[in-house]
Design an enzyme around this catalytic site. Structure first.
Site, PDB file in Angstrom:
ATOM      1  N   GLU A  34       0.704  -1.112   0.015  1.00 51.77           N
ATOM      2  CA  GLU A  34      -0.240   0.462   0.102  1.00 51.77           C
ATOM      3  C   GLU A  34       0.250   1.466  -0.360  1.00 51.77           C
ATOM      4  O   GLU A  34       2.165   1.301   0.701  1.00 51.77           O
ATOM      5  CB  GLU A  34      -0.523   0.265   1.378  1.00 51.77           C
ATOM      6  CG  GLU A  34      -1.971  -1.157   1.134  1.00 51.77           C
ATOM      7  CD  GLU A  34      -2.815  -1.025   0.129  1.00 51.77           C
ATOM      8  OE1 GLU A  34      -2.951  -0.052  -0.197  1.00 51.77           O
ATOM      9  OE2 GLU A  34      -3.182  -2.249  -0.218  1.00 51.77           O
ATOM     10  N   ARG A  48     -17.674  -1.629   5.271  1.00 53.20           N
ATOM     11  CA  ARG A  48     -19.077  -2.470   4.109  1.00 53.20           C
ATOM     12  C   ARG A  48     -19.497  -2.924   5.028  1.00 53.20           C
ATOM     13  O   ARG A  48     -20.452  -3.564   5.016  1.00 53.20           O
ATOM     14  CB  ARG A  48     -18.504  -2.968   3.053  1.00 53.20           C
ATOM     15  CG  ARG A  48     -19.652  -3.824   1.947  1.00 53.20           C
ATOM     16  CD  ARG A  48     -18.848  -4.108   0.987  1.00 53.20           C
ATOM     17  NE  ARG A  48     -17.539  -4.971   1.216  1.00 53.20           N
ATOM     18  CZ  ARG A  48     -17.808  -6.035   1.840  1.00 53.20           C
ATOM     19  NH1 ARG A  48     -19.001  -6.463   1.728  1.00 53.20           N
ATOM     20  NH2 ARG A  48     -16.776  -7.215   1.783  1.00 53.20           N
ATOM     21  N   HIS A 101      -1.460  -5.773   1.596  1.00 48.59           N
ATOM     22  CA  HIS A 101      -2.586  -6.905   1.513  1.00 48.59           C
ATOM     23  C   HIS A 101      -1.895  -7.932   1.334  1.00 48.59           C
ATOM     24  O   HIS A 101      -0.872  -8.115   0.018  1.00 48.59           O
ATOM     25  CB  HIS A 101      -3.220  -6.263   0.788  1.00 48.59           C
ATOM     26  CG  HIS A 101      -4.484  -5.420   1.418  1.00 48.59           C
ATOM     27  ND1 HIS A 101      -4.488  -3.821   1.393  1.00 48.59           N
ATOM     28  CD2 HIS A 101      -5.144  -6.439   2.568  1.00 48.59           C
ATOM     29  CE1 HIS A 101      -5.560  -4.322   2.196  1.00 48.59           C
ATOM     30  NE2 HIS A 101      -5.674  -4.672   3.006  1.00 48.59           N
TER      31      HIS A 101
END
Length: 213
Positions: free
Chosen positions: A78, A88, A165
């Site tokens: 990132e 979400r 990630h």
């Protein structure tokens, strides 16, 4: 050099999280760095509190956090964290923060301070797919990406931080058709390579890592 490497616990109904499983399997020393391993909760604010306590206890030079990005096919390093929670799904304590700043007094965004291009290159040199990512999402992974940057900027100057990630593990996609995955061994090797780049690189290399969308 000391590097604090964090990994999240399972979330979103998954029985396992490759992030903490990968962190657990890292060696205790990589290059010239002592590796300190820390499991953190997939919970807004509490995750940062746990990291803050560990920074105060261990005084690491670098904080590198690892998170699961189910659906991504490669290791993604990132570039930036943004000052917003827009969850979400609920976190592991049922919090679902929507359109709220992580730190109201903080800037809109922070760029991470580890050498992201060198990290991607070092991973690719091991024949492992990797790329720069320009979004850490708006869930707890971004919360930690941004939040650790803010902690270091305001309370622990001189330290560096970053976020990586990683994809699903193969056993996580047995019931997910056409979903990419990566073996645990390969992900461990990738994170080791990224940490080697952090240890070896004072100034990041200037190679393309951009995207058109």
């Amino acid at each position: 050099m000391k590097i604090l490497v964090t990994g999240f616990d399972p979330f979103g109904g998954e029985p396992i999280n490759p992030a903490i499983e990968t962190v657990k399997r890292l060696p205790d020393t990589i290059g010239r760095a002592e590796i300190i391993k820390l499991e953190i909760p997939t919970v807004c604010h509490k995750s940062l509190h746990v990291i803050d306590e560990a920074i105060a206890k261990y005084d690491p030079d670098v904080v590198l956090s690892i998170g699961q990005a189910g659906g991504r096919p490669d290791i993604t390093v990132e570039r930036v964290g943004i000052n917003v929670d827009d969850c979400r799904i609920p976190d592991n304590e049922g919090n679902q923060i929507i359109d709220e700043p992580i730190y109201p007094e903080g800037p809109d965004a922070y760029f991470v301070t580890v050498p992201i291009k060198a990290m991607v290159q070092r991973i690719q040199e091991r024949n492992i797919p990797a790329s720069v990512s320009n979004t850490a999402g708006t869930f707890v992974c971004n919360h930690v990406t941004y939040g650790v940057c803010h902690l270091l900027a305001t309370r622990y100057p001189g330290k560096r931080s970053g976020f990586i990630h990683i994809p699903f593990l193969p056993q996580q996609v047995l019931d997910k058709k056409n979903m990419p995955s990566m073996s645990q061994d390969v992900m461990v090797e990738a994170i080791e390579a990224a940490i080697e780049a952090i240890v070896d690189t004072e100034e990041d290399i200037k190679v393309t890592g951009g995207a058109t969308h």
